[in-house]
Design an enzyme around this catalytic site. Structure first.
Site, PDB file in Angstrom:
ATOM      1  N   HIS A  41      -2.753  61.146  76.612  1.00 35.71           N
ATOM      2  CA  HIS A  41      -4.285  61.015  76.708  1.00 35.71           C
ATOM      3  C   HIS A  41      -4.753  61.456  78.061  1.00 35.71           C
ATOM      4  O   HIS A  41      -4.550  60.921  79.257  1.00 35.71           O
ATOM      5  CB  HIS A  41      -4.690  59.360  76.463  1.00 35.71           C
ATOM      6  CG  HIS A  41      -4.692  59.307  75.077  1.00 35.71           C
ATOM      7  ND1 HIS A  41      -4.787  57.887  74.619  1.00 35.71           N
ATOM      8  CD2 HIS A  41      -4.069  59.922  74.111  1.00 35.71           C
ATOM      9  CE1 HIS A  41      -4.248  57.771  73.351  1.00 35.71           C
ATOM     10  NE2 HIS A  41      -3.911  58.931  72.829  1.00 35.71           N
ATOM     11  N   GLN A 220      -1.283  60.190  68.388  1.00 36.05           N
ATOM     12  CA  GLN A 220      -0.997  61.325  67.422  1.00 36.05           C
ATOM     13  C   GLN A 220      -2.128  61.466  66.576  1.00 36.05           C
ATOM     14  O   GLN A 220      -3.387  60.922  66.693  1.00 36.05           O
ATOM     15  CB  GLN A 220       0.273  61.263  66.548  1.00 36.05           C
ATOM     16  CG  GLN A 220       1.647  61.379  67.813  1.00 36.05           C
ATOM     17  CD  GLN A 220       1.874  60.044  68.425  1.00 36.05           C
ATOM     18  OE1 GLN A 220       2.048  58.794  67.739  1.00 36.05           O
ATOM     19  NE2 GLN A 220       2.117  60.258  69.476  1.00 36.05           N
TER      20      GLN A 220
HETATM   21  P1  IMP Z   1       7.844  63.313  68.072  1.00 36.57           P
HETATM   22  O1  IMP Z   1       6.669  62.398  68.302  1.00 36.57           O
HETATM   23  O2  IMP Z   1       8.063  63.665  69.668  1.00 36.57           O
HETATM   24  O3  IMP Z   1       8.988  62.887  67.388  1.00 36.57           O
HETATM   25  O4  IMP Z   1       7.395  64.645  67.740  1.00 36.57           O
HETATM   26  C1  IMP Z   1       7.169  64.901  66.145  1.00 36.57           C
HETATM   27  C2  IMP Z   1       5.822  66.019  65.981  1.00 36.57           C
HETATM   28  O5  IMP Z   1       4.956  65.372  66.422  1.00 36.57           O
HETATM   29  C3  IMP Z   1       6.284  67.255  67.003  1.00 36.57           C
HETATM   30  O6  IMP Z   1       5.602  68.382  66.024  1.00 36.57           O
HETATM   31  C4  IMP Z   1       5.282  66.801  68.313  1.00 36.57           C
HETATM   32  O7  IMP Z   1       4.775  67.945  68.704  1.00 36.57           O
HETATM   33  C5  IMP Z   1       4.209  66.075  67.586  1.00 36.57           C
HETATM   34  N1  IMP Z   1       3.403  65.072  68.553  1.00 36.57           N
HETATM   35  C6  IMP Z   1       3.735  63.879  68.931  1.00 36.57           C
HETATM   36  N2  IMP Z   1       3.046  63.302  69.561  1.00 36.57           N
HETATM   37  C7  IMP Z   1       2.089  64.174  69.596  1.00 36.57           C
HETATM   38  C8  IMP Z   1       0.810  63.789  70.347  1.00 36.57           C
HETATM   39  O8  IMP Z   1       0.360  62.849  71.070  1.00 36.57           O
HETATM   40  N3  IMP Z   1      -0.085  64.955  69.985  1.00 36.57           N
HETATM   41  C9  IMP Z   1       0.150  65.866  69.221  1.00 36.57           C
HETATM   42  N4  IMP Z   1       1.505  66.248  68.945  1.00 36.57           N
HETATM   43  C10 IMP Z   1       2.215  65.161  68.946  1.00 36.57           C
END
Ligand code: IMP
Length: 433
Positions: A41, A220
């Site tokens: 953020h 997310q």
């Molecule tokens: P992870 O959460 O790191 O396991 O990633 C899984 C998916 O969620 C990937 O496509 C990341 O790029 C996406 N992602 C995780 N956190 C964020 C966020 O805060 N913003 C946008 N995409 C996210």
């Protein structure tokens, strides 16, 4: 007072931090309920830019209590970095004073990050989020309340160091974790954050019963939800309203307002289907004007038109009571705008998202074209926002195309858009009258 919730309605990065930061000025508590340092953020305070990954956005209100909830996976080493940066700029160390870690939250250990670093399939943030949640589900994870027991349990340390090392090897990651590494890590977390580990569900419940204002901050976005997102290209937690209260340990009856944050166009990082994605100059323009680079990874974000199929899905799951449309200014300078109103899958019109990623990747978008509006410089947007808010003009202060865009999206979704973001600054927001 009921608890309010702020949620991302797309694939994350909708600009939730700015709204949470604004709402936090009137909140007694801000709590995060899922995810970890995969979130990023950005908060702009004058010429100061704060990048937060785990610390709730309410950090900037010194009277606000901050909670990292039970549904989170927390990397204490990243938390340490964030706290150091905050201390440098504010002089404050909130841990154990107004920053509380749920005893039930899971510890994201160096092993989890190492393991996640080898991901090539999903395009994760590589921060160890999925592996920490996987250990939680396998019932081998370490919660913050477990640290005291585990760090002195030689048998547990040996067994788990062995498990971690063999999993790394099987995953093709070089490196190993010894029992003493593991002990050292847990000892450090206990010493550094022991005084901040608390029964935060009880604390929030008490605060609500005493009439305090609680804000639940989502990370997310809806389409990254493990159950209802574009599986398997999703994160590992439930990002929706239903998990907001559960993830902090209070019941859903506490929820009042549910703010959905919607970027005026769509972005996504990582792999996975994105029907409205633009591979042309318009997509590049959105990326450039919107500074669309991941806060956590620095990766360029994929950009595309606003997608109402996605937003209807998010509305069904979350029942937003109001929407905040962010980054409208970025679309200024485009002659014509498009809004995705449906998909075409092998000649069949779809108004809802196909469930399988293979089909989602195949759909062609069906759009409605609307007129664009001119590019406007940031100081003019700020002046417009000031005039709109101080003189009760609301959206009538917006240029024609921009106002029509906001009204159209509002009418198509049937949810009030209560504010529109026209720049990164806190003041660059126009409120509906
Ligand atoms: P992870 O959460 O790191 O396991 O990633 C899984 C998916 O969620 C990937 O496509 C990341 O790029 C996406 N992602 C995780 N956190 C964020 C966020 O805060 N913003 C946008 N995409 C996210």
């Amino acid at each position: 007072m009921p608890a309010s919730v702020v949620l991302g309605a797309q694939w994350g990065d909708e600009g939730k931090g700015k709204l949470v930061d604004q709402l936090a000025q009137e909140s007694n508590w801000v709590a995060r309920f899922q995810g970890g340092n995969n979130a990023g953020h950005t908060i702009v305070l004058g010429d100061q830019v704060l990048k937060l990954h785990q610390l709730p956005s309410g950090l900037t209100n010194p009277d606000c209590q901050l909670v990292l909830g039970a549904g989170m996976v927390i990397d204490p080493w990243v938390l340490e970095e964030e706290l150091n940066k905050w201390k440098e700029s504010s002089g404050e160390s909130p841990e154990g004073k107004r920053l509380w870690i749920s005893e039930r939250a899971h510890v994201n250990l160096p092993f989890h990050r190492l393991y996640d670093g080898a991901d090539v399939k999903i395009g994760t943030t590589g921060r160890g989020i999925g592996p920490t949640y996987r250990d939680k589900i396998e019932r081998v994870g370490v919660r913050f309340c477990d640290i005291e027991h585990r760090r002195t349990d030689d048998e547990w340390l040996q067994e788990n160091a062995g498990r971690m090392t063999s999993q790394l090897t099987a995953h093709g990651v070089s490196g190993s974790i010894s029992a003493s590494d593991l002990k050292e890590s847990l000892d450090w977390v206990a010493a550094r954050f022991g005084n901040a580990i608390k029964p935060t569900g009880l604390m929030l419940d008490l605060a609500l019963r005493q009439g305090e204002n609680v804000l639940l901050e989502g990370a997310q976005g809806c389409l990254l939800d493990i159950d209802h997102g574009t599986y398997p290209f999703v994160t590992s937690s439930v990002t929706s309203r239903a998990n907001a209260t559960h993830g902090v340990g209070i019941h859903p009856g506490h929820i009042g307002e549910v703010y959905g944050v919607v970027k005026a166009y769509t972005t996504r990082v990582g792999h996975g289907p994105f029907p409205g994605e633009l591979f042309d100059d318009v997509g590049a323009y959105m990326g450039k004007m919107g500074h669309e680079f991941g806060t956590t990874t620095g990766r360029p974000r994929r950009c595309g038109w606003l997608d109402l199929v996605v937003l209807r899905h998010a509305q069904r799951l979350n029942g937003f009571t109001q929407l905040t449309l962010t980054k409208l200014d970025v679309l200024g300078g485009l002659d014509e705008l498009e809004i995705v109103v449906g998909y075409d899958l092998d000649g069949q019109f779809l108004s809802e998202m196909p469930v399988c990623s293979e089909d989602m990747a195949k759909v062609k978008i069906v759009t409605e074209k609307v007129p664009g509006f001119p590019h406007i410089e940031m100081d003019e947007w700020l002046e417009m926002a000031r005039d709109a808010n101080e003189n009760g003009k609301g959206y009538s202060a917006l240029p024609d195309g921009a106002r029509e865009y906001v009204e159209k999206v509002e009418a198509m979704l049937g949810v009030p858009i209560s504010s529109v973001g026209v720049g990164p600054d806190r003041e660059a927001t126009i409120y509906k009258v």
